[in-house]
Design an enzyme around this catalytic site. Sequence first.
Site, short mmCIF file in Angstrom:
data_model
loop_
_atom_site.label_atom_id
_atom_site.label_comp_id
_atom_site.label_asym_id
_atom_site.label_seq_id
_atom_site.Cartn_x
_atom_site.Cartn_y
_atom_site.Cartn_z
N GLU A 113 0.99 -1.16 -0.03
CA GLU A 113 -0.22 0.09 0.13
C GLU A 113 0.83 1.23 0.22
O GLU A 113 0.77 2.11 0.81
CB GLU A 113 -0.87 -0.07 1.18
CG GLU A 113 -2.11 -0.98 1.00
CD GLU A 113 -2.96 -0.94 2.22
OE1 GLU A 113 -2.68 -0.60 3.36
OE2 GLU A 113 -4.22 -1.48 2.11
N GLU A 117 -5.72 -8.28 -0.79
CA GLU A 117 -6.30 -8.11 0.50
C GLU A 117 -7.94 -7.59 0.24
O GLU A 117 -7.96 -6.82 -0.58
CB GLU A 117 -5.66 -6.78 1.28
CG GLU A 117 -4.48 -7.23 2.16
CD GLU A 117 -4.21 -6.12 2.86
OE1 GLU A 117 -4.64 -5.24 3.44
OE2 GLU A 117 -2.72 -5.84 2.94
C1 BG6 Z 1 -4.15 -2.55 4.95
C2 BG6 Z 1 -2.78 -3.15 5.47
O1 BG6 Z 1 -4.21 -1.19 4.93
O2 BG6 Z 1 -5.56 -2.81 5.61
C3 BG6 Z 1 -3.29 -4.29 6.56
O3 BG6 Z 1 -2.29 -3.74 4.26
C4 BG6 Z 1 -4.25 -3.83 7.52
O4 BG6 Z 1 -1.76 -4.29 7.14
C5 BG6 Z 1 -5.47 -3.72 6.79
O5 BG6 Z 1 -4.24 -4.39 8.55
C6 BG6 Z 1 -6.78 -3.47 7.49
O6 BG6 Z 1 -6.45 -2.29 8.14
P1 BG6 Z 1 -6.79 -2.32 9.89
O7 BG6 Z 1 -6.51 -1.29 10.43
O8 BG6 Z 1 -8.27 -2.81 9.93
O9 BG6 Z 1 -6.06 -3.74 10.23
#
Ligand code: BG6
Length: 473
Positions: free
Chosen positions: A173, A371
């Site tokens: 990201e 993701e």
């Molecule tokens: C992304 C990241 O921004 O979102 C992850 O690559 C992160 O590392 C995921 O955990 C979700 O964000 P959060 O803050 O809910 O854990």
Amino acid sequence: MKENFLWGGAISAHQVEGAWQEGGKGISIADVMTAGTKDRPRKITNTILPEEYYPNHEGIDFYHRYPEDIKLFAEMGFKALRISIAWTRIFPLGDEQLPNEEGLCFYDQVFDEMQKYGIEPVVTLSHFEMPYHLVETYGAWRNRKMIGFFERFAQTVMERYKEKVRYWLTFNEINNQRIIDNPIYSFTNSGVIFDEEKLAGMYQAAHYQFVASARVVTAAKKINPEFQIGCCLAATPNYPLTSDPRDQLLAQQEDNNQLYFTDVHVRGHYPKRILNEWQKKGYTIDVTEADLDDLAKGTVDYIGITYYLSNTVSTRSDANYLHDPLLGSSVLTTNPYATMTEWGWTIDHMGLRYMLNLLQDRYELPIFIVENGFGFNDQMTETGIHDPERIDYLAEHIKQMMLAIEEDGIDVIGYTAWGCIDLISFTTGEMRKRYGFIYVDRDNEGNGSLDRIKKDSFDWYKEVIASNGAMLK
Ligand code: BG6
């Protein structure tokens, strides 16, 4: 859906491993971040304070429990698992000449365990966990020297795992650091808290990362020409709140601010509008001819995207602005057509199809959804952990992905659901913001047995994979 579609899950080293001082590991930037909440930001303490709680120190103890966890992933039928390599396990300080063998052995074992079940590793080189020593001693990505340190780390692991890993991602990201008013985003990406000239500082740090990424792509192809190296974009559509042309222009600008990162990774050069902006604002960014040459040579093979939410933006005084301390932008408004999670993330499954189309048209490269997931405070009940909200969120997103593939002809190569096992939240450091198909018995204060328990979504995702998505049609 193609038979070889890479269904699976995603985690990162600092959010799961724990064992922060085992195996010769050095202190990473994640180790100096305290726990927070949606309304109480995580603190960056620059040293370890005994009175503070640092949730990443123990994570979910994947370091010791990875065989059990990978076995559960295999039971769901994972074809791929995205992990990251903690830089501090390989180069504890970051500027050493020689790597830490114990750290290299650890990932050998993890990859061997995955291989046992035919799970393809997808490895991020930098997922918010650079050595803290590089921050203290060099000012992290403010400094050109970081390029060399990162190259040494990347080449070491690529050489070591060249027979075990085929899919790589350089910087997780990378565009997050464009959220310049929230120090969490710049610190985790660049090890920098931008001060006076925030935007110029961000452009400089990102430039060194682009060069490092490109040089690693070039070196990687020499190590193993079969490697597939991707970039990683936090893909967030920006919708105009109204048909007021000013809102439309603003949405386009916001998209461009985000996409300039992929523009450089994919096209190998800066878009003209960015160079124009630097000139107009009088920014002197350290960019050499050799850098431009490196960028042109080291373009990526695929685009990794993370997708959670969409944004709605406006210029209008009557708009309902969000003033969200985490997302940190003055132009963000609520979207009247969408709901939000408890953490204020707008739920928008169609935005995923929109984004896949936008990226394919712009870049014509394969896309890997590395993701996507739903953060929710799941509750343990006497009859188990029931998470229909997560199943619904994921089902709707996967359906949109399949429409993009089958109706729009988009080349999506895989889908790895984020936080396939509950882990430490990146933005808040909480445990209760859970994403997993597998529940981990641990709370926000670090209490709990760390036992793993399947949620309802575990069997559901298993069926999705077994049917190659067909059960959702
Ligand atoms: C992304 C990241 O921004 O979102 C992850 O690559 C992160 O590392 C995921 O955990 C979700 O964000 P959060 O803050 O809910 O854990």
